[in-house]
Design a protein around this motif. Structure first.
Motif, PDB file in Angstrom:
ATOM      1  N   THR A 122       0.800  -1.222   0.000  1.00 18.91           N
ATOM      2  CA  THR A 122       0.000   0.000   0.000  1.00 18.91           C
ATOM      3  C   THR A 122       0.835   1.274   0.000  1.00 18.91           C
ATOM      4  OG1 THR A 122      -0.125  -0.120   2.415  1.00 18.91           O
ATOM      5  CG2 THR A 122      -1.925  -1.136   1.166  1.00 18.91           C
ATOM      6  N   ALA A 123       2.077   1.205   0.431  1.00 15.07           N
ATOM      7  CA  ALA A 123       2.937   2.387   0.451  1.00 15.07           C
ATOM      8  C   ALA A 123       3.592   2.660  -0.895  1.00 15.07           C
ATOM      9  CB  ALA A 123       4.017   2.239   1.524  1.00 15.07           C
ATOM     10  N   LEU A 124       3.433   1.756  -1.846  1.00 12.26           N
ATOM     11  CA  LEU A 124       4.009   1.944  -3.173  1.00 12.26           C
ATOM     12  C   LEU A 124       3.104   2.861  -3.982  1.00 12.26           C
ATOM     13  CD1 LEU A 124       5.468  -1.454  -4.436  1.00 12.26           C
ATOM     14  CD2 LEU A 124       6.672   0.631  -3.823  1.00 12.26           C
ATOM     15  N   VAL A 125       3.486   4.127  -4.065  1.00 18.01           N
ATOM     16  CA  VAL A 125       2.737   5.120  -4.826  1.00 18.01           C
ATOM     17  C   VAL A 125       3.729   5.964  -5.618  1.00 18.01           C
ATOM     18  CG1 VAL A 125       0.789   5.212  -3.233  1.00 18.01           C
ATOM     19  CG2 VAL A 125       2.761   6.708  -2.858  1.00 18.01           C
ATOM     20  N   LEU A 126       3.195   6.680  -6.602  1.00 18.88           N
ATOM     21  CA  LEU A 126       4.059   7.537  -7.410  1.00 18.88           C
ATOM     22  C   LEU A 126       4.496   8.774  -6.637  1.00 18.88           C
ATOM     23  CD1 LEU A 126       2.272   7.186 -10.835  1.00 18.88           C
ATOM     24  CD2 LEU A 126       4.587   6.459 -10.295  1.00 18.88           C
ATOM     25  N   ASP A 127       3.611   9.336  -5.850  1.00 24.79           N
ATOM     26  CA  ASP A 127       3.951  10.456  -4.981  1.00 24.79           C
ATOM     27  C   ASP A 127       2.915  10.515  -3.870  1.00 24.79           C
ATOM     28  OD1 ASP A 127       1.784  12.607  -5.741  1.00 24.79           O
ATOM     29  OD2 ASP A 127       2.577  11.892  -7.654  1.00 24.79           O
ATOM     30  N   THR A 128       3.318  11.082  -2.750  1.00 19.65           N
ATOM     31  CA  THR A 128       2.441  11.102  -1.582  1.00 19.65           C
ATOM     32  C   THR A 128       1.270  12.059  -1.758  1.00 19.65           C
ATOM     33  OG1 THR A 128       3.924  12.741  -0.567  1.00 19.65           O
ATOM     34  CG2 THR A 128       4.290  10.428  -0.021  1.00 19.65           C
ATOM     35  N   ALA A 129       1.423  13.098  -2.575  1.00 22.59           N
ATOM     36  CA  ALA A 129       0.341  14.071  -2.758  1.00 22.59           C
ATOM     37  C   ALA A 129      -0.868  13.443  -3.429  1.00 22.59           C
ATOM     38  CB  ALA A 129       0.826  15.267  -3.563  1.00 22.59           C
ATOM     39  N   SER A 130      -0.655  12.661  -4.467  1.00 19.79           N
ATOM     40  CA  SER A 130      -1.766  12.054  -5.204  1.00 19.79           C
ATOM     41  C   SER A 130      -2.081  10.641  -4.725  1.00 19.79           C
ATOM     42  CB  SER A 130      -1.450  12.021  -6.702  1.00 19.79           C
ATOM     43  OG  SER A 130      -0.397  11.095  -6.969  1.00 19.79           O
ATOM     44  N   GLY A 131      -1.082   9.935  -4.222  1.00 18.68           N
ATOM     45  CA  GLY A 131      -1.267   8.536  -3.876  1.00 18.68           C
ATOM     46  C   GLY A 131      -1.523   7.664  -5.090  1.00 18.68           C
ATOM     47  N   ALA A 132      -1.216   8.178  -6.289  1.00 16.18           N
ATOM     48  CA  ALA A 132      -1.513   7.468  -7.536  1.00 16.18           C
ATOM     49  C   ALA A 132      -0.612   6.257  -7.709  1.00 16.18           C
ATOM     50  CB  ALA A 132      -1.362   8.407  -8.718  1.00 16.18           C
ATOM     51  N   ARG A 133      -1.180   5.229  -8.307  1.00 13.08           N
ATOM     52  CA  ARG A 133      -0.418   4.018  -8.620  1.00 13.08           C
ATOM     53  C   ARG A 133      -0.304   3.791 -10.126  1.00 13.08           C
ATOM     54  NH1 ARG A 133      -0.067   0.370  -4.085  1.00 13.08           N
ATOM     55  NH2 ARG A 133      -0.484  -1.490  -5.326  1.00 13.08           N
ATOM     56  N   SER A 134      -0.775   4.750 -10.894  1.00  8.85           N
ATOM     57  CA  SER A 134      -0.572   4.721 -12.344  1.00  8.85           C
ATOM     58  C   SER A 134      -0.542   6.150 -12.864  1.00  8.85           C
ATOM     59  CB  SER A 134      -1.676   3.928 -13.053  1.00  8.85           C
ATOM     60  OG  SER A 134      -2.913   4.610 -12.959  1.00  8.85           O
ATOM     61  N   ARG A 135       0.183   6.352 -13.940  1.00 11.83           N
ATOM     62  CA  ARG A 135       0.268   7.690 -14.534  1.00 11.83           C
ATOM     63  C   ARG A 135       0.687   7.561 -15.985  1.00 11.83           C
ATOM     64  NH1 ARG A 135       3.087  11.150 -10.718  1.00 11.83           N
ATOM     65  NH2 ARG A 135       0.977  11.607  -9.981  1.00 11.83           N
ATOM     66  N   THR A 136       0.088   8.388 -16.831  1.00 12.43           N
ATOM     67  CA  THR A 136       0.439   8.447 -18.251  1.00 12.43           C
ATOM     68  C   THR A 136       0.935   9.845 -18.574  1.00 12.43           C
ATOM     69  OG1 THR A 136      -1.201   6.774 -18.832  1.00 12.43           O
ATOM     70  CG2 THR A 136      -0.409   8.178 -20.606  1.00 12.43           C
ATOM     71  N   GLY A 137       1.983   9.915 -19.363  1.00 12.43           N
ATOM     72  CA  GLY A 137       2.550  11.196 -19.754  1.00 12.43           C
ATOM     73  C   GLY A 137       2.697  11.314 -21.257  1.00 12.43           C
ATOM     74  N   ILE A 138       2.553  12.533 -21.756  1.00 17.97           N
ATOM     75  CA  ILE A 138       2.753  12.845 -23.173  1.00 17.97           C
ATOM     76  C   ILE A 138       3.751  13.997 -23.245  1.00 17.97           C
ATOM     77  CG2 ILE A 138       1.698  13.650 -25.321  1.00 17.97           C
ATOM     78  CD1 ILE A 138      -0.939  12.457 -24.329  1.00 17.97           C
ATOM     79  N   THR A 139       4.790  13.838 -24.056  1.00 21.07           N
ATOM     80  CA  THR A 139       5.836  14.853 -24.163  1.00 21.07           C
ATOM     81  C   THR A 139       6.092  15.160 -25.634  1.00 21.07           C
ATOM     82  OG1 THR A 139       6.883  13.980 -22.172  1.00 21.07           O
ATOM     83  CG2 THR A 139       8.185  15.472 -23.512  1.00 21.07           C
ATOM     84  N   ALA A 140       6.137  16.448 -25.986  1.00 21.57           N
ATOM     85  CA  ALA A 140       6.460  16.877 -27.339  1.00 21.57           C
ATOM     86  C   ALA A 140       7.405  18.071 -27.243  1.00 21.57           C
ATOM     87  CB  ALA A 140       5.216  17.251 -28.116  1.00 21.57           C
ATOM     88  N   GLY A 141       8.509  18.013 -27.971  1.00 21.36           N
ATOM     89  CA  GLY A 141       9.474  19.091 -27.830  1.00 21.36           C
ATOM     90  C   GLY A 141      10.392  19.242 -29.021  1.00 21.36           C
ATOM     91  N   ILE A 142      11.276  20.217 -28.922  1.00 21.79           N
ATOM     92  CA  ILE A 142      12.273  20.492 -29.947  1.00 21.79           C
ATOM     93  C   ILE A 142      13.622  20.683 -29.262  1.00 21.79           C
ATOM     94  CG2 ILE A 142      11.819  22.985 -29.924  1.00 21.79           C
ATOM     95  CD1 ILE A 142      12.377  22.908 -32.992  1.00 21.79           C
ATOM     96  N   ARG A 143      14.674  20.250 -29.944  1.00 26.51           N
ATOM     97  CA  ARG A 143      16.007  20.232 -29.352  1.00 26.51           C
ATOM     98  C   ARG A 143      17.026  20.700 -30.390  1.00 26.51           C
ATOM     99  NH1 ARG A 143      18.325  14.395 -27.533  1.00 26.51           N
ATOM    100  NH2 ARG A 143      17.527  13.949 -29.639  1.00 26.51           N
TER     101      ARG A 143
END
Length: 390
Positions: free
Chosen positions: A366-387
């Motif tokens: 139960t202590a395995l979370v992405l961060d304590t603020a959300s308590g989330a156990r899953s997260r999806t991210g989208i990143t678009a950029g230029i370098r």
């Protein structure tokens, strides 16, 4: 005799040649993630490094003759979205000598774990890892080490390359805080922040890699002694293969913290400090992000593939499987799956644009979370950029 020797040395130095190169990367990206904050809302932001950390550096080389040269590297990081310097000091700063028998450098440098992964089985063929989402670097004990001596050697054809490192702790320990217990316990966050910002730790390790005909295999080990006295042993092993437009890679990493048994309040305090430091390596969204709690062992398996669809368009996908164990009550034991796929389009040799999708999923205690603020156990991210590289 001294005067003659000095004159000879000056004459030789006056005929040597030097080069000073300014280099860098400017990378800005849009990133959106879900399950953020107490309300588990979506978060959209601009970040100053999606595929790479934005940075600038100076590379100096002086030809000493006889196949030898002196070298200096200074490199700082900045947030391209705000223009702020991300750290108040150079992230790399070392001086050294290179000759027929290898290279010896001294200062703040990449550690051997980072060296072997990025040179041998990096996640992507066109960029060693994705800055906004890099679970593999959570196992590299910070990637850079201060106060380090490093010796690197290679065969003439560079089929074998190896390196040894040692760094000094310079009496960076918790004794000053221990003297003020229990009141000084409140100073732990500030102490952890200062020592993570370039503090001295004792490290010792090395790596060896072999590469030929598109195939590469390597492994490394590094022991880090944290300020509270805890030894953390880190291992990694992996390989890659390139053939035509294809790139395949796989690897394994392990971190094991050897906390001393708590027989006194002082030892308990030392463990608290060391857990906080190790937690900074293991947690944080860019390093995979699940919380360490009281676990003392973490393992990561990774496998990926890259394909150059056209001369300008590169595709890459990676899967990471993490396992955490050693939690006394089991609440911090569990598993995590990381997925990331990136398309990169090169407008030129120096400028490219990219689009990536990543997903994290946790199972277990139960202590395995992405961060304590959300308590989330899953997260999806989208990143678009230029370098752009210069």
């Amino acid at each position: 005799a001294i005067a003659l020797a000095s004159g000879s040395a000056f004459a030789q130095a006056s005929t040597s040649t030097s080069s000073v190169q300014l280099y860098g990367i400017v990378d800005v990206a849009y990133r959106h993630t879900n399950n953020e904050g107490a309300g588990k809302d979506g978060l959209s932001k601009m970040i100053g490094g999606g595929m790479s950390q934005s940075r600038w550096g100076i590379n100096v080389e002086e030809d000493l003759g006889g196949g030898s040269k002196a070298l200096v590297v200074l490199e700082n990081r900045f947030d391209a979205d705000t223009g702020n310097v991300s750290t108040p000091f150079f992230q790399l700063s070392y001086v050294g000598l290179q000759g027929p028998y290898g290279r010896l450098t001294a200062g703040r440098q990449w550690n051997v774990l980072f060296d072997v992964v990025t040179s041998t089985y990096a996640s992507f063929p066109y960029s060693p890892y994705m800055e906004a989402y890099k679970p593999e670097l959570g196992m590299a004990m910070g990637a850079r080490t201060s106060n380090m001596l490093k010796y690197t050697f290679a065969t003439p054809d560079r089929s074998f390359v190896g390196s040894l490192q040692y760094s000094f702790d310079e009496n960076n320990d918790t004794k000053a805080l221990e003297a003020g217990l229990p009141a000084s316990a409140a100073q732990v966050p500030a102490y952890v922040g200062s020592t993570l910002g370039g503090g001295a730790w004792q490290t010792a390790g090395g790596y060896l890699r072999y590469a030929a005909n598109g195939f590469a295999l390597g492994g490394g080990f590094m022991r880090t002694t944290l300020p509270g006295g805890t030894d953390v042993d880190a291992w990694t092993l992996g390989g890659s293969y390139r053939t035509g437009p294809w790139y395949f890679n796989t690897g394994y990493g392990l971190n094991k913290a050897k906390y001393a048994a708590v027989t006194s309040p002082v030892q308990g305090f030392r463990n608290v400090v060391d857990r906080a430091i190790l937690g900074q390596f293991w947690a944080g969204q860019t390093n995979g992000g699940f919380q360490p709690g009281d676990a003392d062992k973490r393992q990561l398996f990774k496998v990926g593939v890259g394909y150059q669809l056209t001369p300008q368009l590169n595709l890459g996908a990676h899967y990471f499987r993490g396992k955490q164990s050693g939690s006394v009550n089991g609440t911090s034991n569990g598993n995590v799956n990381f997925y990331v796929a990136v398309a990169d389009y090169a407008f030129s040799k120096r400028t490219d644009a990219y689009f990536g999708v990543d997903h994290t999923s946790i199972s277990g205690g139960t202590a395995l979370v992405l961060d304590t603020a959300s308590g989330a156990r899953s997260r999806t991210g989208i990143t678009a950029g230029i370098r752009h590289r210069f």
